[in-house]
Design a protein around this motif. Structure first.
Motif: not given
Lengths: 244, 296
Positions: A61, A126, A132, A219, A221-222, B78, B81, B84, B112
Motif C-alpha cells: 500500500m 484508500l 466500497e 471500484n 476507490r480504485e 473494513q 487499508p 484490504d 469477504r
C-alpha cells in the motif's frame, strides 16, 4: 459500504427528555461523572505485534502514486478537492462508456481525509475514500438536473463537474451544462457512485432516472487511485464553477 | 429502581462504599480496522484511537480492577487499508492478545463472505457470538457461538450476541448460506436460558442491530422494550456516540441500559458493576475514555 456515522450526543439530550419510556437524564446527578480521560502511551507489546504486520502493509500500500503540492480541503461553494473528485468520476465514466458524460457529482461526506503537500500513497487514497462503491452512470432529464443543481445549492455547494452556476439564496441560477444553458427537455448523463444512486447521499434528484448503467467492475476507490496516478502532480485548481 | 441503577460511582458514590466495583465491563464497537490512530489529516478524530493505546488503557484498568470483561459489538472488519491487506486477521489476533472475552458479528464481518470470515476467525482466541444467525452448512459455523457465561466470585454474567437483518445491509452473495432469524425471539430464548438454566445474575446482549431507526428495522431501543431480562445492551452498527447509557423500561418493569461507543476505537466504554453477597447488583456506573486526547 460503511454505514455513515451518526454522531448525536447533543441531540440525544433533547431527544431523551422528550421520550417517556427513557429513564430521565435529569436523574443523573453529575455529568462530570462521564468526563473523558485518556491514555496516550501505546502498549509496547501490541505495538510490536502490529508492527510485524506493517511491512507487508507498506509493501502493498505504500507506493507513491502522486505528489500533492497544496493543502486540499473540501469547502463551499467550490473547492479544488471537490472539483477533482467530481471531475475524476465524470472523466472515467466517459472513458468507460466511450461517450461524452455531461456531469459528475459526489457528496463530500464520502471522503475521510483532506490532502496535505507531499507524497500520496495508495494507502492514503484508500483512507481518503474508504467506502466500497462502484461507478454508476445515470440518464437524467434536464428538469432533474435542475433539481440536482438546486440540491447542490441548498447545501451551499458540493463536488460537481460539468456544470456551472451561481447560488442565490438556496437556488441555483444561470445553470450551464458543459457551457450551454440547461435544457429541461434534454437528457443528460450523470456519473456518480452506487451509494448516491442507491438512495444514499443528499441528492434525491439522482433517484429518478430514465436509465442507469452500473459499472460494477469500476471500484470508486480504485478509480481515484487511477486518477491520482494519471495526474502525478496535484495542484489546487478552482475555476469558479459554483459561485455565491 | 431506575434511579438506583443509574447511581454512578462518581461524586455520589461516597455514600455507598469505597470498595472497588466487583466487575468492570470495558467495550468497543465498530472499530473498523482502525488499528492505527486516525491520521493527522483525517476530517474527523485526527490523532485519536489506535489499538495499542487502547490496549495500554485496558491493561491499566485491569491492574486497578478486581475483574474485567472486555467486549466488542461487531464490525471489526473494513474501513482502513489494514483490512484490504489482511482481511481482519490482524484485528482479531491483537484483540486476542488484549484479552477480549467476546465479540458480536457485524454486517462487515461478511465483507469477504463466510470463507473470509472463517479464515480471519482462526486468529480469534475468544468466542464470536451470534444467537440469531444460523450458519450451519457454512464455514462460519464452527466459529460462532450463541452465548457464554462468565462467573466472578459466584456472580454469573450471561452474554449473547445478535446480528442485524441482512436485507439491504449484506448482499446475498456475501452472507452465503447464513440465515438471519428474528432477534426478539432469539433474544427472549437466550435470556430465558441464561436466567433459568445457566442461573445468570446479569445478562449482556452484544448487539449489532443499531441504536434506533424510524424505519421498522429492528433496533436496540425496540429490543430493550420488548424483551424482559436483559440488563445491558452493548450496541453497534449505527456508530452512535452515547455519552451515557440510555435506560428503557422492559416488559418486566426493570430497566435495560443501552450503550454504544461511536466507531473507530475513538472511545473505550466502561461500566462498573457492584453486587452483594447474595449476588444482587446494587450499583452500576458508567464512563468512557477518549483514546489519545490529553492525559489521565
Amino acid at each position: 459500504m460503511l454505514i455513515r456515522k451518526i454522531i448525536l450526543p447533543l441531540l440525544f439530550i433533547g431527544f431523551i427528555s422528550g421520550c417517556s419510556h427513557y429513564s430521565s437524564s435529569e436523574e443523573r446527578p453529575d455529568n462530570k461523572a462521564v468526563t473523558a480521560t485518556q491514555y496516550p502511551e501505546p502498549d509496547p507489546e501490541i505495538s510490536k505485534l502490529l508492527n510485524t504486520y506493517r511491512d507487508s502493509l507498506h509493501l502493498q500500500m505504500g507506493e507513491t502514486i502522486a505528489t500533492i503540492h497544496d493543502t486540499l480541503r473540501f469547502s463551499k461553494p467550490e473547492s479544488a478537492l471537490g472539483n477533482l473528485v467530481a471531475d475524476a468520476l465524470r472523466f472515467r465514466a466517459g472513458s468507460e462508456l466511450k461517450q461524452f458524460v455531461n456531469i459528475g457529482v459526489i457528496g463530500d461526506s464520502s471522503f475521510r481525509l483532506y490532502l496535505t503537500p507531499g507524497d500520496l500513497t495508495r494507502m492514503d487514497v484508500l483512507e481518503f475514500m474508504p467506502y466500497e462503491n462502484h461507478l454508476v452512470i445515470l440518464k437524467l432529464k434536464g428538469e432533474r438536473v435542475m433539481e440536482l443543481a438546486n440540491q447542490v445549492a441548498e447545501l451551499g455547494g458540493a463536488p460537481i463537474s460539468g456544470m456551472r452556476f451561481r447560488i442565490d439564496g438556496d437556488r441555483a441560477r444561470g445553470v450551464l451544462v458543459n457551457a450551454q444553458t440547461l435544457n429541461p427537455a434534454e437528457e443528460y448523463l450523470v456519473a456518480t457512485t452506487s451509494w448516491a444512486a442507491n438512495g444514499g447521499d443528499q441528492f434525491p434528484a439522482l433517484w429518478d432516472y430514465s436509465d442507469r448503467i452500473d459499472l460494477h467492475e469500476v471500484n470508486v476507490r480504485e478509480l481515484y487511485i487511477d486518477y491520482f496516478k494519471s495526474r502525478r502532480n496535484i495542484h489546487a485548481n478552482r475555476d469558479g464553477r459554483i459561485r455565491s | 429502581m431506575a434511579a438506583g441503577l443509574m447511581t454512578p460511582l462518581g461524586a455520589g458514590a461516597k455514600l455507598l462504599t469505597p470498595a472497588k466495583p466487583n466487575v468492570t465491563i470495558l467495550y468497543t464497537n465498530d472499530t473498523h480496522a482502525r488499528l492505527d490512530p486516525f491520521p493527522d489529516n483525517a476530517v474527523e478524530f485526527a490523532g485519536l484511537g489506535g489499538i495499542a493505546r487502547r490496549a495500554s488503557l485496558v491493561k491499566k484498568i485491569r491492574s486497578e480492577s478486581r475483574h474485567v470483561l472486555l467486549l466488542d459489538a461487531g464490525d471489526v472488519f473494513q474501513g482502513t487499508p489494514w483490512f484490504d491487506v489482511y482481511g481482519g486477521e490482524v484485528d482479531l489476533k491483537l484483540m486476542s492478545e488484549m484479552g477480549y472475552d467476546a465479540m458480536a458479528v457485524g454486517n462487515h464481518e461478511f465483507d469477504r463472505g463466510p470463507d473470509g470470515f472463517a479464515e480471519a476467525a482462526q486468529k480469534a482466541r475468544f468466542p464470536i457470538l451470534a444467537a440469531n444467525y444460523d450458519a450451519s452448512g457454512t464455514p462460519m459455523n464452527e466459529y460462532l457461538q450463541r452465548l457464554i457465561v462468565k462467573e466472578f466470585e459466584g456472580f454469573r454474567i450471561g452474554i449473547f450476541g445478535l446480528g442485524i437483518e441482512f436485507n439491504g445491509v449484506v448482499s446475498p452473495d456475501l452472507h452465503g448460506g447464513v440465515r438471519h432469524r428474528d432477534p426478539i425471539a432469539w433474544a427472549t430464548g437466550m435470556t430465558n436460558s441464561l436466567r433459568q438454566y445457566h442461573k445468570c445474575d446479569f445478562i449482556i446482549c452484544l448487539s449489532h442491530l443499531g441504536f434506533q431507526y424510524g424505519s421498522g428495522r429492528m433496533d436496540d431501543m425496540t429490543l430493550a422494550e420488548k424483551v424482559a431480562g436483559i440488563d445491558l445492551i452493548i450496541g453497534g452498527h449505527t456508530h452512535t456516540f452515547l455519552d451515557y447509557p440510555v435506560g428503557v423500561v422492559n416488559p418486566d418493569g426493570d430497566v435495560t441500559q443501552i450503550t454504544q461507543m461511536g466507531h473507530g476505537g475513538v472511545r473505550l466504554g466502561r461500566i462498573d458493576l457492584s453486587f452483594n453477597e447474595r449476588n444482587q447488583k446494587y450499583a452500576l456506573s458508567d464512563r468512557y475514555y477518549t483514546i489519545g486526547e490529553g492525559t489521565e
